[in-house]
Design a protein around this motif. Structure first.
Motif, PDB file in Angstrom:
ATOM      1  N   ALA A   1      -4.199   2.847   2.570  1.00 16.40           N
ATOM      2  CA  ALA A   1      -4.508   1.682   1.742  1.00 16.40           C
ATOM      3  C   ALA A   1      -3.948   0.412   2.372  1.00 16.40           C
ATOM      4  CB  ALA A   1      -3.941   1.874   0.336  1.00 16.40           C
ATOM      5  N   GLY A   2      -2.713   0.474   2.883  1.00 18.84           N
ATOM      6  CA  GLY A   2      -2.134  -0.691   3.544  1.00 18.84           C
ATOM      7  C   GLY A   2      -2.918  -1.103   4.771  1.00 18.84           C
ATOM      8  N   CYS A   3      -3.390  -0.117   5.542  1.00 19.86           N
ATOM      9  CA  CYS A   3      -4.198  -0.426   6.729  1.00 19.86           C
ATOM     10  C   CYS A   3      -5.545  -1.021   6.339  1.00 19.86           C
ATOM     11  CB  CYS A   3      -4.404   0.837   7.561  1.00 19.86           C
ATOM     12  SG  CYS A   3      -2.907   1.463   8.351  1.00 19.86           S
ATOM     13  N   ILE A   4      -6.159  -0.478   5.279  1.00 18.70           N
ATOM     14  CA  ILE A   4      -7.427  -1.027   4.800  1.00 18.70           C
ATOM     15  C   ILE A   4      -7.250  -2.493   4.416  1.00 18.70           C
ATOM     16  CG2 ILE A   4      -9.124  -0.937   2.928  1.00 18.70           C
ATOM     17  CD1 ILE A   4      -9.563   1.241   4.924  1.00 18.70           C
ATOM     18  N   GLY A   5      -6.141  -2.805   3.765  1.00 19.24           N
ATOM     19  CA  GLY A   5      -5.880  -4.185   3.362  1.00 19.24           C
ATOM     20  C   GLY A   5      -5.838  -5.136   4.534  1.00 19.24           C
ATOM     21  N   ILE A   6      -5.133  -4.762   5.595  1.00 18.66           N
ATOM     22  CA  ILE A   6      -5.020  -5.693   6.725  1.00 18.66           C
ATOM     23  C   ILE A   6      -6.320  -5.736   7.526  1.00 18.66           C
ATOM     24  CG2 ILE A   6      -4.150  -4.209   8.593  1.00 18.66           C
ATOM     25  CD1 ILE A   6      -1.966  -6.414   8.983  1.00 18.66           C
ATOM     26  N   LEU A   7      -7.114  -4.661   7.494  1.00 17.25           N
ATOM     27  CA  LEU A   7      -8.434  -4.704   8.142  1.00 17.25           C
ATOM     28  C   LEU A   7      -9.368  -5.648   7.391  1.00 17.25           C
ATOM     29  CD1 LEU A   7      -8.996  -0.950   9.069  1.00 17.25           C
ATOM     30  CD2 LEU A   7      -8.414  -2.827  10.602  1.00 17.25           C
ATOM     31  N   ILE A   8      -9.246  -5.693   6.064  1.00 14.73           N
ATOM     32  CA  ILE A   8     -10.018  -6.655   5.276  1.00 14.73           C
ATOM     33  C   ILE A   8      -9.548  -8.077   5.570  1.00 14.73           C
ATOM     34  CG2 ILE A   8     -10.541  -7.454   2.936  1.00 14.73           C
ATOM     35  CD1 ILE A   8     -10.316  -4.556   2.013  1.00 14.73           C
ATOM     36  N   HIS A   9      -8.233  -8.259   5.603  1.00 21.49           N
ATOM     37  CA  HIS A   9      -7.658  -9.586   5.839  1.00 21.49           C
ATOM     38  C   HIS A   9      -8.074 -10.128   7.208  1.00 21.49           C
ATOM     39  CE1 HIS A   9      -3.912 -12.232   4.834  1.00 21.49           C
ATOM     40  NE2 HIS A   9      -4.930 -12.944   5.270  1.00 21.49           N
ATOM     41  N   SER A  10      -8.314  -9.238   8.163  1.00 24.46           N
ATOM     42  CA  SER A  10      -8.675  -9.661   9.516  1.00 24.46           C
ATOM     43  C   SER A  10     -10.037 -10.337   9.578  1.00 24.46           C
ATOM     44  CB  SER A  10      -8.648  -8.453  10.463  1.00 24.46           C
ATOM     45  OG  SER A  10      -7.327  -7.955  10.604  1.00 24.46           O
ATOM     46  N   PHE A  11     -10.854 -10.194   8.535  1.00 27.70           N
ATOM     47  CA  PHE A  11     -12.117 -10.927   8.476  1.00 27.70           C
ATOM     48  C   PHE A  11     -11.890 -12.412   8.219  1.00 27.70           C
ATOM     49  CE2 PHE A  11     -13.971  -6.715   7.669  1.00 27.70           C
ATOM     50  CZ  PHE A  11     -15.093  -6.771   8.483  1.00 27.70           C
ATOM     51  N   LEU A  12     -10.733 -12.747   7.649  1.00 30.03           N
ATOM     52  CA  LEU A  12     -10.475 -14.124   7.235  1.00 30.03           C
ATOM     53  C   LEU A  12      -9.327 -14.782   7.996  1.00 30.03           C
ATOM     54  CD1 LEU A  12     -10.723 -13.433   3.399  1.00 30.03           C
ATOM     55  CD2 LEU A  12     -12.493 -14.428   4.845  1.00 30.03           C
TER      56      LEU A  12
ATOM     57  N   GLY B   1       0.815  -1.198   0.000  1.00 28.41           N
ATOM     58  CA  GLY B   1       0.000   0.000   0.000  1.00 28.41           C
ATOM     59  C   GLY B   1       0.856   1.257   0.000  1.00 28.41           C
ATOM     60  N   VAL B   2       1.887   1.289   0.837  1.00 29.20           N
ATOM     61  CA  VAL B   2       2.787   2.444   0.877  1.00 29.20           C
ATOM     62  C   VAL B   2       3.499   2.609  -0.466  1.00 29.20           C
ATOM     63  CG1 VAL B   2       4.772   3.468   2.033  1.00 29.20           C
ATOM     64  CG2 VAL B   2       3.090   2.202   3.364  1.00 29.20           C
ATOM     65  N   THR B   3       3.930   1.495  -1.051  1.00 29.86           N
ATOM     66  CA  THR B   3       4.601   1.556  -2.354  1.00 29.86           C
ATOM     67  C   THR B   3       3.677   2.130  -3.420  1.00 29.86           C
ATOM     68  OG1 THR B   3       5.862  -0.427  -1.735  1.00 29.86           O
ATOM     69  CG2 THR B   3       5.878   0.204  -4.053  1.00 29.86           C
ATOM     70  N   LEU B   4       2.424   1.696  -3.422  1.00 32.48           N
ATOM     71  CA  LEU B   4       1.462   2.213  -4.395  1.00 32.48           C
ATOM     72  C   LEU B   4       1.245   3.715  -4.205  1.00 32.48           C
ATOM     73  CD1 LEU B   4      -0.600   1.647  -6.652  1.00 32.48           C
ATOM     74  CD2 LEU B   4      -2.278   1.150  -4.863  1.00 32.48           C
TER      75      LEU B   4
ATOM     76  N   PHE C   1       3.881  -2.777  12.604  1.00 32.59           N
ATOM     77  CA  PHE C   1       3.847  -2.146  11.282  1.00 32.59           C
ATOM     78  C   PHE C   1       2.505  -1.455  11.043  1.00 32.59           C
ATOM     79  CE2 PHE C   1       7.716  -3.967   9.324  1.00 32.59           C
ATOM     80  CZ  PHE C   1       8.056  -2.891   8.514  1.00 32.59           C
ATOM     81  N   PHE C   2       1.424  -2.082  11.489  1.00 33.67           N
ATOM     82  CA  PHE C   2       0.100  -1.478  11.320  1.00 33.67           C
ATOM     83  C   PHE C   2       0.028  -0.128  12.017  1.00 33.67           C
ATOM     84  CE2 PHE C   2      -4.229  -0.894  13.024  1.00 33.67           C
ATOM     85  CZ  PHE C   2      -4.923  -0.791  11.829  1.00 33.67           C
ATOM     86  N   LEU C   3       0.506  -0.058  13.253  1.00 38.82           N
ATOM     87  CA  LEU C   3       0.477   1.204  13.984  1.00 38.82           C
ATOM     88  C   LEU C   3       1.426   2.234  13.374  1.00 38.82           C
ATOM     89  CD1 LEU C   3       0.264  -0.058  17.682  1.00 38.82           C
ATOM     90  CD2 LEU C   3      -1.567   0.855  16.232  1.00 38.82           C
ATOM     91  N   LEU C   4       2.536   1.772  12.794  1.00 38.14           N
ATOM     92  CA  LEU C   4       3.419   2.698  12.090  1.00 38.14           C
ATOM     93  C   LEU C   4       2.703   3.303  10.893  1.00 38.14           C
ATOM     94  CD1 LEU C   4       6.244   3.952  11.778  1.00 38.14           C
ATOM     95  CD2 LEU C   4       6.887   1.953  10.408  1.00 38.14           C
ATOM     96  N   LEU C   5       1.951   2.482  10.140  1.00 37.14           N
ATOM     97  CA  LEU C   5       1.195   2.990   8.999  1.00 37.14           C
ATOM     98  C   LEU C   5       0.052   3.905   9.445  1.00 37.14           C
ATOM     99  CD1 LEU C   5       2.870   0.974   7.344  1.00 37.14           C
ATOM    100  CD2 LEU C   5       0.787   0.364   6.114  1.00 37.14           C
ATOM    101  N   VAL C   6      -0.591   3.579  10.560  1.00 40.05           N
ATOM    102  CA  VAL C   6      -1.631   4.469  11.095  1.00 40.05           C
ATOM    103  C   VAL C   6      -1.032   5.833  11.407  1.00 40.05           C
ATOM    104  CG1 VAL C   6      -3.174   4.870  13.048  1.00 40.05           C
ATOM    105  CG2 VAL C   6      -3.090   2.621  11.980  1.00 40.05           C
ATOM    106  N   THR C   7       0.165   5.832  11.981  1.00 39.25           N
ATOM    107  CA  THR C   7       0.851   7.096  12.247  1.00 39.25           C
ATOM    108  C   THR C   7       1.125   7.852  10.956  1.00 39.25           C
ATOM    109  OG1 THR C   7       1.912   6.168  14.216  1.00 39.25           O
ATOM    110  CG2 THR C   7       2.918   8.119  13.252  1.00 39.25           C
TER     111      THR C   7
ATOM    112  N   THR D   1      -5.131  -7.710  -0.995  1.00 34.77           N
ATOM    113  CA  THR D   1      -4.242  -6.976  -1.888  1.00 34.77           C
ATOM    114  C   THR D   1      -5.029  -6.237  -2.962  1.00 34.77           C
ATOM    115  OG1 THR D   1      -2.444  -8.560  -1.520  1.00 34.77           O
ATOM    116  CG2 THR D   1      -2.312  -7.203  -3.495  1.00 34.77           C
ATOM    117  N   LEU D   2      -6.045  -6.892  -3.495  1.00 39.33           N
ATOM    118  CA  LEU D   2      -6.910  -6.202  -4.456  1.00 39.33           C
ATOM    119  C   LEU D   2      -7.641  -5.041  -3.790  1.00 39.33           C
ATOM    120  CD1 LEU D   2      -8.394  -9.257  -6.422  1.00 39.33           C
ATOM    121  CD2 LEU D   2      -6.566  -7.697  -7.131  1.00 39.33           C
ATOM    122  N   GLY D   3      -8.014  -5.220  -2.513  1.00 36.04           N
ATOM    123  CA  GLY D   3      -8.632  -4.128  -1.772  1.00 36.04           C
ATOM    124  C   GLY D   3      -7.677  -2.961  -1.590  1.00 36.04           C
ATOM    125  N   VAL D   4      -6.401  -3.265  -1.330  1.00 39.49           N
ATOM    126  CA  VAL D   4      -5.380  -2.215  -1.212  1.00 39.49           C
ATOM    127  C   VAL D   4      -5.279  -1.424  -2.508  1.00 39.49           C
ATOM    128  CG1 VAL D   4      -2.903  -1.802  -0.989  1.00 39.49           C
ATOM    129  CG2 VAL D   4      -4.034  -3.388   0.556  1.00 39.49           C
ATOM    130  N   ALA D   5      -5.193  -2.150  -3.643  1.00 38.05           N
ATOM    131  CA  ALA D   5      -5.075  -1.485  -4.935  1.00 38.05           C
ATOM    132  C   ALA D   5      -6.307  -0.641  -5.244  1.00 38.05           C
ATOM    133  CB  ALA D   5      -4.845  -2.522  -6.038  1.00 38.05           C
TER     134      ALA D   5
END
Length: 462
Positions: free
Chosen positions: A416-427, A208-211, A439-445, A250-254
């Motif tokens: 976007a990276g945080c959204i991806g892992i929040l989606i992944h947390s459903f599964l 997500g950060v790279t994108l 890393f998640f909290l670093l991205l939130v920051t 990953t598709l959600g991140v994109a």
């Protein structure tokens, strides 16, 4: 007597000019800590987790040193810290000896039972929350400078690309052992992670950060090719894990990254320019998908890609038993609706509700939201929802109103990276791996902290 002041938001670089070496070391440590945790098997083992506790203590020491040198208490006023504080308090409540007594067995006196069904796991989980809160608060306080944010984003991309490349090589050379040394007979490792799904979640965040950097103006145009290569490596690595949750996320991140960049973060431009940029972005996305798919097929065959896309044949249960785990989690919640069975006590509680033969010990519900209900009840679930709401509100405000194009791009990528892992947390349970949580909290920051010149702006507020 010297009067002490309290800074209530992330300061800019000029305010910390007299912070000296302590501040520089502290900023470097905040960026390095999640990376060190990732390299150490995701910090899931005690030997790898203990150094994180020592590094967190060092953060407190350096934080105090900077504050004393400036003669002020340095603390972010971000409300995102409050849900973590509430979860820690809930964990302490679950450890209270209010559960009555249990059979003494060989003991000389009856043993006192806590509210948690597994007090040891709850105690350790609460300690992890404390470490995460210290790290998060320090990041919100010290990473508010434009230069610090840019360097942090670039470091995340470089580290993610290196881990993707190393993970791909490891899968080709020694797919059953981490670093070619540690075997994981009850799991499928990938890169430094014991669980390949959690490696995919890590790639979602760095991807997500790279994108965001690729679409924005953070780096020079002649370096965009390197970002594209990094993004392709990360997508190949996710595909090779065979993680369906990883592919979906990953598709959600994109999707979110493109949406936020074109519809939330960009200033008004002539329609022709917008269409032209959109066509170029679509072409780049098609190239990334095609190159990644072909690379996966050539390197590891069709099985990982087919499994990741959910088209694997001969599988009776497409959820791999998750529906049963989710049903058990709901049963545990229904019997413990307010404060839950105890943080990280799912493994103990599961055995009381399991209708299978009990051959395997299931320690996670493979859905972080349902497990939050089971472990912490409605109180913990309310804390999680509050954190997500505050995060989305603040990050969207940064993207929409920030006056810095590079700041918007970093916020788009981090969100976007945080959204991806929040989606992944459903599964799955990717955030229960300590390195992913850091890393998640670093991205939130990165997505929410105001720049120094935006702290007092009426448009961008906490």
């Amino acid at each position: 007597m010297k009067r002490h002041r309290t800074h209530r938001s992330g300061p800019d670089n000029s305010e910390f000019a007299d912070g000296g070496l302590s501040r520089k070391v502290l900023v470097a440590l905040l960026v390095a800590l999640p990376m060190l945790a990732t390299i150490g098997y995701g910090a899931t083992d005690m030997w790898a987790f203990m150094p994180l506790a020592l590094l967190t203590a060092l953060i407190i020491v350096l934080w105090t040193a900077v504050g004393l040198k400036q003669g002020s208490i340095l603390l972010s006023s971000s409300p995102l810290q409050l849900p973590l504080v509430a979860l820690i308090l809930l964990g302490l409540i679950q450890l209270l000896p209010l559960g009555g007594t249990v059979e003494s067995g060989l003991l000389a006196m009856p043993a006192v039972s806590t509210l948690s069904l597994d007090p040891y796991s709850t105690r350790f989980f609460t300690i992890r929350l404390v470490l995460l809160l210290v790290f998060f608060s320090a990041s919100l306080t010290f990473l508010g400078g434009k230069t610090a944010l840019k360097r942090t984003a670039v470091a995340v991309v470089i580290f993610g690309a290196l881990m993707a490349f190393a993970g791909i090589l490891q899968r080709l050379a020694s797919p059953d052992a981490i670093y070619g040394m540690r075997l994981t007979p009850q799991a499928i490792p990938f890169g430094p992670f014991v669980n390949q799904h959690h490696f995919a979640a890590f790639m979602e965040m760095t991807g997500g950060v790279t994108l965001g950097l690729l679409l924005g103006d953070v780096v020079e145009r002649n370096k965009k090719g390197l970002l594209l290569i990094a993004l392709i490596l990360m997508f190949i690595a996710v595909s090779m894990t065979g993680s369906r949750g990883g592919m979906i996320s990953t598709l959600g991140v994109a999707a979110f990254g493109l949406f936020a960049h074109f519809y939330l973060g960009r200033r008004k431009e002539p329609a022709t320019d917008g269409r032209s940029f959109g066509l170029r972005a679509a072409a780049v996305a098609a190239v990334v998908l095609m190159v990644a798919a072909v690379s996966v097929l050539l390197l590891s065959g069709a099985d990982p890609l087919a499994r990741g896309l959910g088209i694997q044949s001969g599988q009776a249960d497409v959820t791999s038993g998750r529906t049963h785990f989710w049903w058990v989690a709901l049963k545990i919640f229904s019997d413990n609706p307010i404060i839950g069975a105890g943080f990280d006590a799912f493994g103990v509680a599961f055995s009381r509700y399991d209708t299978w033969n009990g051959l395997f010990r299931v320690e996670q519900a493979h859905n972080d939201y349902l497990q939050t209900l089971a472990d912490g009840g409605l109180l913990a679930f309310a804390c999680v929802l509050a954190f997500i709401f505050l995060f989305l509100k603040r990050a969207l405000a940064v993207i929409k109103t920030s006056t810095s194009p590079s700041r918007r791009s970093i916020a788009v990528g981090a969100m976007a990276g945080c959204i991806g892992i929040l989606i992944h947390s459903f599964l799955d349970f990717p955030l229960r791996t300590p390195s992913n949580a850091f890393f998640f909290l670093l991205l939130v920051t990165m997505a929410t902290v105001p720049l120094g010149d935006e702290r007092n702006s009426p448009k961008v507020t906490d």
